[in-house]
Design an enzyme around this catalytic site. Sequence first.
Site, PDB file in Angstrom:
ATOM      1  N   LYS A   1      -8.568   0.075  12.404  1.00  0.00           N
ATOM      2  CA  LYS A   1      -9.690   0.653  13.148  1.00  0.00           C
ATOM      3  C   LYS A   1     -11.033   0.040  12.762  1.00  0.00           C
ATOM      4  O   LYS A   1     -12.019   0.206  13.479  1.00  0.00           O
ATOM      5  CB  LYS A   1      -9.749   2.169  12.934  1.00  0.00           C
ATOM      6  CG  LYS A   1      -8.660   2.938  13.663  1.00  0.00           C
ATOM      7  CD  LYS A   1      -8.809   4.429  13.437  1.00  0.00           C
ATOM      8  CE  LYS A   1      -7.755   5.220  14.195  1.00  0.00           C
ATOM      9  NZ  LYS A   1      -7.886   6.679  13.964  1.00  0.00           N
TER      10      LYS A   1
ATOM     11  N   HIS B   1       3.370   3.068  12.930  1.00  0.00           N
ATOM     12  CA  HIS B   1       3.227   4.519  12.898  1.00  0.00           C
ATOM     13  C   HIS B   1       2.921   5.113  14.272  1.00  0.00           C
ATOM     14  O   HIS B   1       2.918   6.343  14.421  1.00  0.00           O
ATOM     15  CB  HIS B   1       2.163   4.948  11.879  1.00  0.00           C
ATOM     16  CG  HIS B   1       0.757   4.636  12.264  1.00  0.00           C
ATOM     17  ND1 HIS B   1       0.233   3.358  12.254  1.00  0.00           N
ATOM     18  CD2 HIS B   1      -0.265   5.439  12.677  1.00  0.00           C
ATOM     19  CE1 HIS B   1      -1.027   3.392  12.629  1.00  0.00           C
ATOM     20  NE2 HIS B   1      -1.364   4.640  12.898  1.00  0.00           N
ATOM     21  N   HIS B   2       2.680   4.264  15.280  1.00  0.00           N
ATOM     22  CA  HIS B   2       2.512   4.768  16.649  1.00  0.00           C
ATOM     23  C   HIS B   2       3.707   4.430  17.547  1.00  0.00           C
ATOM     24  O   HIS B   2       3.650   4.675  18.759  1.00  0.00           O
ATOM     25  CB  HIS B   2       1.223   4.212  17.266  1.00  0.00           C
ATOM     26  CG  HIS B   2      -0.017   4.923  16.818  1.00  0.00           C
ATOM     27  ND1 HIS B   2      -0.276   6.237  17.123  1.00  0.00           N
ATOM     28  CD2 HIS B   2      -1.069   4.489  16.073  1.00  0.00           C
ATOM     29  CE1 HIS B   2      -1.433   6.592  16.592  1.00  0.00           C
ATOM     30  NE2 HIS B   2      -1.935   5.551  15.948  1.00  0.00           N
TER      31      HIS B   2
ATOM     32  N   HIS C   1      -2.718   3.469   7.092  1.00  0.00           N
ATOM     33  CA  HIS C   1      -2.102   3.437   8.416  1.00  0.00           C
ATOM     34  C   HIS C   1      -3.083   3.064   9.525  1.00  0.00           C
ATOM     35  O   HIS C   1      -2.704   2.424  10.502  1.00  0.00           O
ATOM     36  CB  HIS C   1      -1.424   4.780   8.743  1.00  0.00           C
ATOM     37  CG  HIS C   1      -2.358   5.946   8.815  1.00  0.00           C
ATOM     38  ND1 HIS C   1      -2.850   6.588   7.706  1.00  0.00           N
ATOM     39  CD2 HIS C   1      -2.888   6.604   9.884  1.00  0.00           C
ATOM     40  CE1 HIS C   1      -3.628   7.578   8.077  1.00  0.00           C
ATOM     41  NE2 HIS C   1      -3.678   7.616   9.395  1.00  0.00           N
ATOM     42  N   ASP C   2      -4.342   3.430   9.381  1.00  0.00           N
ATOM     43  CA  ASP C   2      -5.331   3.135  10.430  1.00  0.00           C
ATOM     44  C   ASP C   2      -6.381   2.118   9.994  1.00  0.00           C
ATOM     45  O   ASP C   2      -7.478   2.092  10.553  1.00  0.00           O
ATOM     46  CB  ASP C   2      -6.032   4.430  10.871  1.00  0.00           C
ATOM     47  CG  ASP C   2      -5.222   5.220  11.883  1.00  0.00           C
ATOM     48  OD1 ASP C   2      -4.333   4.627  12.528  1.00  0.00           O
ATOM     49  OD2 ASP C   2      -5.470   6.428  12.020  1.00  0.00           O
TER      50      ASP C   2
ATOM     51  N   ASP D   1       0.868  11.870  10.195  1.00  0.00           N
ATOM     52  CA  ASP D   1      -0.409  11.596  10.859  1.00  0.00           C
ATOM     53  C   ASP D   1      -0.631  12.534  12.036  1.00  0.00           C
ATOM     54  O   ASP D   1      -1.723  13.086  12.226  1.00  0.00           O
ATOM     55  CB  ASP D   1      -0.448  10.139  11.312  1.00  0.00           C
ATOM     56  CG  ASP D   1      -1.805   9.725  11.858  1.00  0.00           C
ATOM     57  OD1 ASP D   1      -2.825  10.200  11.334  1.00  0.00           O
ATOM     58  OD2 ASP D   1      -1.846   8.924  12.809  1.00  0.00           O
TER      59      ASP D   1
ATOM     60  N   HIS E   1      -5.387  -1.558  17.061  1.00  0.00           N
ATOM     61  CA  HIS E   1      -5.609  -1.308  15.632  1.00  0.00           C
ATOM     62  C   HIS E   1      -4.319  -1.428  14.832  1.00  0.00           C
ATOM     63  O   HIS E   1      -4.345  -1.719  13.629  1.00  0.00           O
ATOM     64  CB  HIS E   1      -6.280   0.057  15.404  1.00  0.00           C
ATOM     65  CG  HIS E   1      -5.361   1.232  15.420  1.00  0.00           C
ATOM     66  ND1 HIS E   1      -5.018   1.889  16.581  1.00  0.00           N
ATOM     67  CD2 HIS E   1      -4.709   1.883  14.420  1.00  0.00           C
ATOM     68  CE1 HIS E   1      -4.203   2.898  16.292  1.00  0.00           C
ATOM     69  NE2 HIS E   1      -4.004   2.909  14.998  1.00  0.00           N
TER      70      HIS E   1
END
Length: 385
Positions: free
Chosen positions: A245, A296-297, A241-242, A325, A270
């Site tokens: 980054k 996811h954000h 998911h990240d 998360d 990201h």
Amino acid sequence: MPDYPREFEREPALREELTPEQMLRIIFDYTAKIANERNLHNVLVLMANMGREMILADRCTVWLVDYKRGELFTTVAHGVSEIRVPLGSGLVGHSIALGQPLLIEDAYQDPRHNAENDRKTGYRTKSVITVPFVGNDGSIIGAYQAVNKMTKEGVFTQRDLENLSLAASYAGKSLESVMLHEEIVATQKEIIFRMGEIGESRSKETGNHVKRVAEYSRILALGLGLPQEEAEKIRVASPMHDIGKVAIPDAVLKKPGKLTDEEYEIMKTHTTIGYNLLRGSNRELLRTAAHIAHEHHEKWDGTGYPRGLKGEEIHLYGRITAVADVFDALGSDRVYKKAWELERIINLFREERGRHFDPKLVDVFMEQLPRMLEARDRYKDELQE
């Protein structure tokens, strides 16, 4: 022979030999099913059933070779659970060692037969056929073992040996293909998890963060009623998911204080970076990871980023991972905050139900909280110096 449980002691119903038309129907039906199956266990079940039906055996076992452990093993044998025996033992071991099929009319007249299991179970092994499976490179990867002919004559024939050899020739190639497919999938899972760890490590997260998010995502997916297979797919993909980054500057990513507006805009990228890294893949797991990385954000009320999606416009996998998360982020120490107490976290999810988070998923989160906490305890961060 396998140690069969007592409930399988019975007199089998005798049958007539198959007609050519019946034989063709069995072959066509099973080869079509095997060709469309990618789960190893399911392929082994189909192979055992095909072998048993083709030659009218009472039981049929599919053995695989574990060269690393020097063993033969089976998870698919009619009437038993997994069995492991030393490589080279018994009739099947001898057949594999020689690379040749065996046709035994009376097992008790053959010194290679282990009659101890028959004495334990009361099952009388009579006629036996074993046929090795050969892979594309010529190596033996396993074998069929059929026991007791279910006709009046009660013994396997040369024709049965030929038919089972035909099944082994096809099934062996299919089996190798499925085993390779499972190895590729396992490798993909490992790569996804390691890449997820890399993304998190840059922001001083531990590997246990991605393990927890993965497990929370699986629990939420199952709680929502998704099938086991889909829940597992989300569990495997969510550690990515990240991943975006990796491209965020350290000055932003590791800043201990509050980000400026400009820094926050950089941080938000990201999501699109991660999506662009993953979206071109033809692999289903990576496409799933792309959806998660991208969305996811996003927030249920449309105030999230990067695209301001609203409600069910947000991919379900993104909505699930968002809950997982945030739950882990709030409950963990970060460079910019201390971990929240559980009651405070629960209150936030109640407040953000229908705002940040999908209302149904918040309800599932509350229902599954005991399992979430068990997973959190199982994957606690190790204390670092």
